[in-house]
Design a protein around this motif. Structure first.
Motif, short mmCIF file in Angstrom:
data_model
loop_
_atom_site.label_atom_id
_atom_site.label_comp_id
_atom_site.label_asym_id
_atom_site.label_seq_id
_atom_site.Cartn_x
_atom_site.Cartn_y
_atom_site.Cartn_z
N VAL A 190 34.51 -96.96 84.36
CA VAL A 190 35.04 -98.32 84.30
C VAL A 190 36.57 -98.28 84.26
O VAL A 190 37.25 -99.08 84.93
N GLN A 191 37.11 -97.37 83.48
CA GLN A 191 38.56 -97.22 83.36
C GLN A 191 39.19 -96.90 84.72
O GLN A 191 40.20 -97.49 85.10
N PHE A 192 38.59 -95.97 85.45
CA PHE A 192 39.11 -95.60 86.77
C PHE A 192 39.01 -96.77 87.74
O PHE A 192 39.88 -96.94 88.59
N GLY A 193 37.96 -97.56 87.62
CA GLY A 193 37.81 -98.73 88.47
C GLY A 193 38.92 -99.74 88.22
O GLY A 193 39.53 -100.27 89.17
N PHE A 194 39.21 -100.02 86.96
CA PHE A 194 40.30 -100.94 86.62
C PHE A 194 41.64 -100.39 87.07
O PHE A 194 42.49 -101.13 87.60
N TYR A 195 41.88 -99.09 86.85
CA TYR A 195 43.14 -98.48 87.28
C TYR A 195 43.34 -98.64 88.78
O TYR A 195 44.46 -98.91 89.25
N SER A 196 42.27 -98.45 89.54
CA SER A 196 42.36 -98.58 91.00
C SER A 196 42.73 -100.00 91.40
O SER A 196 43.56 -100.22 92.29
N ILE A 197 42.14 -100.98 90.72
CA ILE A 197 42.45 -102.38 91.02
C ILE A 197 43.89 -102.70 90.66
O ILE A 197 44.62 -103.32 91.44
N PHE A 198 44.31 -102.26 89.48
CA PHE A 198 45.70 -102.51 89.05
C PHE A 198 46.69 -101.84 90.01
O PHE A 198 47.72 -102.42 90.36
N GLY A 199 46.38 -100.61 90.43
CA GLY A 199 47.27 -99.90 91.35
C GLY A 199 47.35 -100.59 92.70
O GLY A 199 48.43 -100.66 93.31
N PHE A 219 40.44 -84.85 90.98
CA PHE A 219 39.49 -83.97 90.28
C PHE A 219 40.03 -83.59 88.90
O PHE A 219 39.30 -83.61 87.90
N LEU A 220 41.32 -83.25 88.84
CA LEU A 220 41.93 -82.89 87.56
C LEU A 220 42.00 -84.08 86.62
O LEU A 220 41.80 -83.95 85.40
N THR A 221 42.27 -85.26 87.17
CA THR A 221 42.33 -86.48 86.35
C THR A 221 40.97 -86.80 85.76
O THR A 221 40.85 -87.19 84.59
N VAL A 222 39.93 -86.65 86.57
CA VAL A 222 38.57 -86.86 86.08
C VAL A 222 38.27 -85.88 84.94
O VAL A 222 37.68 -86.25 83.92
N PHE A 278 37.22 -92.26 90.83
CA PHE A 278 36.12 -93.20 90.61
C PHE A 278 34.89 -92.78 91.41
O PHE A 278 33.76 -92.80 90.90
N VAL A 279 35.10 -92.39 92.66
CA VAL A 279 33.99 -91.94 93.51
C VAL A 279 33.37 -90.67 92.94
O VAL A 279 32.13 -90.52 92.90
N ILE A 304 33.23 -89.64 89.79
CA ILE A 304 32.44 -89.94 88.58
C ILE A 304 31.18 -90.70 88.94
O ILE A 304 30.11 -90.45 88.37
N LEU A 305 31.27 -91.65 89.87
CA LEU A 305 30.10 -92.43 90.28
C LEU A 305 29.02 -91.53 90.86
O LEU A 305 27.83 -91.67 90.52
N LEU A 306 29.42 -90.59 91.69
CA LEU A 306 28.45 -89.65 92.26
C LEU A 306 27.85 -88.78 91.16
O LEU A 306 26.64 -88.51 91.15
N GLY A 307 28.70 -88.33 90.22
CA GLY A 307 28.21 -87.49 89.14
C GLY A 307 27.21 -88.21 88.25
O GLY A 307 26.15 -87.65 87.90
N LEU A 308 27.52 -89.45 87.85
CA LEU A 308 26.61 -90.22 87.00
C LEU A 308 25.32 -90.55 87.73
O LEU A 308 24.24 -90.58 87.13
N THR A 309 25.41 -90.81 89.03
CA THR A 309 24.21 -91.12 89.82
C THR A 309 23.29 -89.91 89.92
O THR A 309 22.07 -90.02 89.77
N CYS A 310 23.89 -88.74 90.17
CA CYS A 310 23.10 -87.52 90.32
C CYS A 310 22.46 -87.07 89.01
O CYS A 310 21.39 -86.45 89.00
N THR A 311 23.12 -87.37 87.89
CA THR A 311 22.60 -86.96 86.58
C THR A 311 21.80 -88.06 85.88
O THR A 311 21.43 -87.90 84.72
#
Length: 333
Positions: A86-95, A119-122, A237-238, A240-247
């Motif tokens: 969620v944080q990464f999603g908001f950051y992307s919108i703000f940016g 990757f490092l930020t995640v 964001f992509v 983390i979304l892929l990671g959460l979906t796969c797990t």
């Protein structure tokens, strides 16, 4: 590159610019440094530094309070990765919004570099958020205060920097303080956990690289803060979304937050907003003064965050930990 033509002999003379000259015609001067609409180039170096320090302290102190407040919500501790999503999603919108407000919207840093930074930020933010499910907040912050050491190592290996004895001595003193506080915390805090220590240690490893990679990329390509935030966090964001979906970790988190959306998502929005403002000032520090000084400032802020954490949130407190806080502050200043 200068091209000279001679019609009589039909040859082309090519002049290659020296290393001190720019090689990319689309890159403008580094003089214009914008942070949240503020043109810092109008001020001298000291004023620029003080503005950035004030921004880091103000916004990240609120950020730290909101982070601990979110994890104080009963049942939320196991959803640290979803909070990061969620944080990464908001950051992307703000940016994206901030990028629309500047004239030059072109992406300057190569996509491959952004994939590495993302990757490092995640790693650093996701593991840091998740570690709060296992460590109490002051202990996590103390570990993050040790960020200066891996950043120094990263600067040596990535950028070829050299540090003097004062820098090394300060890093050693911080390490000793970390060990002292952690030993006290392990005996009085019920949520001191080896898993949390591993998670926050991995986050520090990512921190050892990311600040130096950002510094090198921003100085080489003279990218804006909004560009750096937009591309690195949207790609993250992509990831983390892929990671959460796969797990299969996405559905339980969404279900939990949907039971109390106002509290969870409003906290997450304010948490992300203050974090975005804070990271904008951190990126400005990295661009103007380097990763080491930026990390030193953020580390000093973390010492203040520990004090506020003990004030606003009830925690076990020891003689050893109590003496550590005032002793750490002058070291970081």
């Amino acid at each position: 590159m200068d091209l000279k033509f001679n019609n009589s002999r039909k040859y082309i003379s090519i002049t290659v610019p020296s290393t001190t000259q720019t090689m990319s015609p689309h890159i403008k001067s580094i003089d214009d440094i914008m942070v949240l609409g503020i043109n810092l180039s109008r001020f001298n170096k000291l004023t620029q530094f003080l503005i950035c320090v004030a921004g880091v302290f103000i916004f990240y102190l609120i950020y730290g309070y909101l982070q601990e407040l979110i994890f104080s919500v009963e049942g939320f501790k196991s959803y640290g990765w979803y909070l990061t999503l969620v944080q990464f999603g908001f950051y992307s919108i703000f940016g994206l919004i901030e990028l629309q407000l500047i004239k030059d919207k072109r992406r300057r840093i190569p996509g491959k570099t952004y994939m590495i930074i993302a990757f490092l930020t995640v790693g650093t933010m996701g593991l840091s958020n998740t570690s709060l499910g296992y460590l109490n907040y002051p202990t996590q912050v103390i570990f993050k205060c040790c960020k200066l050491i891996p950043v120094m190592l990263g600067g040596i290996f990535i950028q070829g920097k050299r540090y003097n004895i004062v820098d090394v001595s300060a890093a050693v003193c911080m390490s000793l303080g970390l060990i002292w506080f952690t030993l006290a915390d392990s005996t009085i805090a019920p949520n001191f956990n080896l898993t949390g220590v591993i998670l926050i240690s991995l986050a520090l490893c990512a921190d050892a690289v990311i600040g130096n990679v950002q510094e090198k990329a921003m100085k080489l390509h003279n990218a804006s803060n909004s560009e750096m935030v937009l591309y690195s966090y949207s790609i993250g964001f992509v990831y983390i979304l892929l990671g959460l979906t796969c797990t299969s970790g996405l559905r339980p988190a969404v279900t939990f937050c949907s039971k109390n959306p106002v509290r969870t998502y409003s906290y997450a929005f304010l948490f992300s907003l203050t974090g975005y403002f804070g990271i904008s000032f951190v990126l400005a520090l990295i661009k103007m003064f380097g990763a080491l000084l930026a990390v030193t400032v953020t580390t000093g802020r973390k010492a203040m965050t520990i004090v506020l954490s003990f004030i606003f949130f009830a925690k076990p407190f020891s003689f050893q930990g109590g003496f550590f806080i005032p002793l750490l502050s002058p070291l970081l200043g």
